[in-house]
Write a protein that holds these residues in place. Structure first.
Motif, PDB file in Angstrom:
ATOM      1  N   TYR A   1      11.260  14.024  -9.595  1.00 31.92           N
ATOM      2  CA  TYR A   1      12.138  12.892  -9.874  1.00 31.92           C
ATOM      3  C   TYR A   1      11.347  11.735 -10.494  1.00 31.92           C
ATOM      4  CZ  TYR A   1      14.777   8.689  -9.417  1.00 31.92           C
ATOM      5  OH  TYR A   1      15.376   7.497  -9.723  1.00 31.92           O
TER       6      TYR A   1
ATOM      7  N   ARG B   1       9.165  16.896  -0.940  1.00 34.41           N
ATOM      8  CA  ARG B   1       8.135  16.099  -1.624  1.00 34.41           C
ATOM      9  C   ARG B   1       7.952  16.550  -3.079  1.00 34.41           C
ATOM     10  NH1 ARG B   1       9.553  14.206   2.160  1.00 34.41           N
ATOM     11  NH2 ARG B   1       8.422  13.452   3.992  1.00 34.41           N
TER      12      ARG B   1
ATOM     13  N   ASP C   1      10.637  15.006  -5.021  1.00 35.40           N
ATOM     14  CA  ASP C   1      10.352  13.578  -5.243  1.00 35.40           C
ATOM     15  C   ASP C   1       9.431  13.393  -6.455  1.00 35.40           C
ATOM     16  OD1 ASP C   1      11.823  13.096  -2.989  1.00 35.40           O
ATOM     17  OD2 ASP C   1      10.089  12.713  -1.684  1.00 35.40           O
ATOM     18  N   SER C   2       8.427  14.256  -6.532  1.00 34.20           N
ATOM     19  CA  SER C   2       7.473  14.141  -7.655  1.00 34.20           C
ATOM     20  C   SER C   2       8.163  14.442  -8.979  1.00 34.20           C
ATOM     21  CB  SER C   2       6.307  15.105  -7.471  1.00 34.20           C
ATOM     22  OG  SER C   2       5.573  14.707  -6.359  1.00 34.20           O
TER      23      SER C   2
END
Lengths: 394, 142
Positions: free
Chosen positions: B19, B13, B16-17
């Protein structure tokens, strides 16, 4: 331990692509039939509805489940090609014969039996594999319930067909129970279960409340049981799906990732799920608007998801087989094409709504023409995307 | 106490952030900041891969005896991700926004389906068969 080995056994591309392409063909056929009915000026609902639900939605969802079971649930169907083929043939025969049967009556029982056999075979096959693995996330749990509701809803559908021919006693509530189970229990729950996983991950959005997502299938079961009594008793089911839509839209708006065209389909889909949920308690008065809204809900989400799944699978399989040229997702189906298809889809919906409000026959014909164009374009995009795989593979 | 699943899912996660931030900077063509964001994202992803490839996977393979199973698939996908990261770097250096976003989108979907498999299949198996606390500590110190 064998569960882990499953990661090696992602289903061949042909399975998912075959189901998806057939779904698109049914979508095109349904839009042409819609045009035919608009010109004729009378709506023969059963064949039209089943072209969309059996032909378009079921083929897509079974194709997607063949792909998702190993990835999302770790449930692997070994030697999937012959099993998928049997499922495909039964459903193809069932859907086609049922369509003819609704028009000519002759083949209705045969079609219903084939469709039922296809549904029972595929659902039990998937449930068997799903129950062998433990569910750590809400998605596989939702799959189990959704497949259970599909089996139940299809059984009632078959009963209903048999009752048309006086082979079993007529059951007045059968159609209501059949459509509630299949629309909310099967399609709605399956879409929600997939969202619980993909919205957070693919759009980098806030995760759904765990107790809501884990208990959602059970709450749907509760809502479905209550909704049997109709009217006020359908409110819990409505609240449940409204809550899901609200949470999804909120997460999409607050997502951290930028705009890519499939999000447009998500917004549209959720908006129409809200509308159809609100209409559901008044289904006897607003039957057509309810069905139409639900159709927009699932057709939009299916388009949005297929536009992500096909390009990724083409890239993924070619990359795994070390093909000479491996196109990126946006080279398989260009974003511009996806966006254009969204606007065509939107235009169809807008035209239908306007025609309905103005009660114009010409409006329905124009809407149907737009829908034919949109469905054909969708088919073309999915076909050319998939064809690229077979070209580059060889 | 962290389970392997919780610890590594949290890393997914976080990646993801990072990215999402990078993608936003490239979209708005803030190239200098994007270069910094890319470095942070790349380092995060590669460190995560290293933890898995150097510590988790060998331990899993040693304990279970499965060497050609899920860990092998994960290594192949790591290699695919590394290749896409290289292409992202080239696009970033060439200030090629369209190409960058196209490569990045493919990487993102690859990583997400990869993460799904790890979170739903591999990590729970690791928690079941390995000493979670010891492994989390080792990975954390990397």
């Amino acid at each position: 331990m064998s569960q882990g080995l499953s990661l090696l056994q992602a289903p061949p591309f042909i399975i998912v692509f075959g189901f998806f392409l057939t779904a698109c063909l049914f979508g095109v056929f349904a839009s042409f039939f819609e045009l035919f009915l608009s010109i004729k000026g009378s709506f023969n609902l059963p064949p039209l509805v089943h072209l969309y639900t059996l032909g378009f939605a079921l083929f897509t969802m079974f194709g997607a489940l063949f792909q998702m079971l190993p990835v999302v649930a770790g449930a692997v169907i070994k030697n999937p090609k012959p099993k998928a083929f049997l499922s495909y043939i039964l459903l193809l025969l069932g859907s086609t014969l049922m369509f003819v049967g609704f028009l000519k009556r002759d083949y209705l029982i045969l079609g219903a039996i084939f469709a039922y056999l296809g549904i029972v075979y595929t659902s039990l096959l998937m449930l068997w594999h799903l129950f062998k693995v433990k569910a750590y996330i809400p998605t596989p749990m939702g799959f189990r319930y959704a497949l259970g509701f599909l089996l139940l809803g299809a059984s009632i559908g078959l009963y209903q067909v048999l009752s048309y021919f006086d082979l079993v006693p007529f059951w007045e509530r059968a159609i209501y129970v059949h459509l509630t189970l299949l629309l909310f229990g099967w399609i709605g729950l399956l879409v929600a279960s997939v969202s619980f996983q993909v919205v957070e991950m693919f759009f980098v959005a806030e995760p759904y409340n765990k107790s809501f997502s884990m208990n959602f299938p059970l709450m749907v079961l509760f809502g479905l049981v209550l909704s049997y009594f109709g009217g006020f008793f359908s409110v819990p089911l409505v609240i449940l799906f409204l809550s899901y839509s609200y949470m999804t839209i909120r997460r999409l708006i607050k997502r951290k990732r930028g705009m890519e065209p499939s999000i447009l389909f998500w917004y549209m889909s959720q908006t129409f799920l809200i509308i159809s949920s609100l209409l559901y308690p008044f289904i006897h008065t607003y039957f057509l608007p309810f069905l139409f809204s639900f159709l927009v809900f699932f057709s939009s989400i299916i388009m949005g998801m297929m536009y992500r799944i096909i390009p990724f699978l083409v890239w993924f399989h070619l990359s795994n087989m070390l093909a000479k040229r491996v196109p990126l997702m946006s080279e398989v189906i260009p974003y511009e094409s996806i966006r254009l298809n969204f606007y065509m889809h939107l235009l169809w919906v807008a035209c239908i709504v306007l025609s309905f409000l103005l009660n114009q026959k010409a409006g329905f014909i124009i809407s149907s023409v737009v829908h034919v164009a949109s469905s054909l374009f969708f088919l073309y995009n999915v076909y050319t995307g998939g064809r690229l795989y077979f070209e580059l593979k060889s | 106490m962290h389970s392997i699943r919780d610890y590594l899912t949290e890393e997914h996660r976080r990646g993801d952030s990072l990215y999402a931030k990078l993608e936003e900077l490239v979209r708005s063509e803030r190239w200098k900041e994007a270069e910094e964001a890319f470095k942070a994202f790349e380092e995060d992803v590669l460190t995560h891969f290293k933890k898995e490839e150097d510590i988790l996977f060998p331990e899993f393979e040693r304990t279970t005896g499965i060497t050609m199973g899920p860990t092998q698939v994960m290594r192949v996908e790591h290699a695919q991700a590394r290749e896409l990261l290289e292409r992202m770097r080239s696009a970033l250096e060439g200030r090629d926004k369209k190409n960058f976003l196209a490569v990045a989108d493919t990487l993102m979907i690859l990583l997400q389906q990869h993460n799904m498999k790890e979170e739903q299949i591999l990590y729970p198996m690791c928690d079941q068969y390995l000493d979670s606390l010891e492994l989390v500590n080792r990975m954390d110190s990397l």
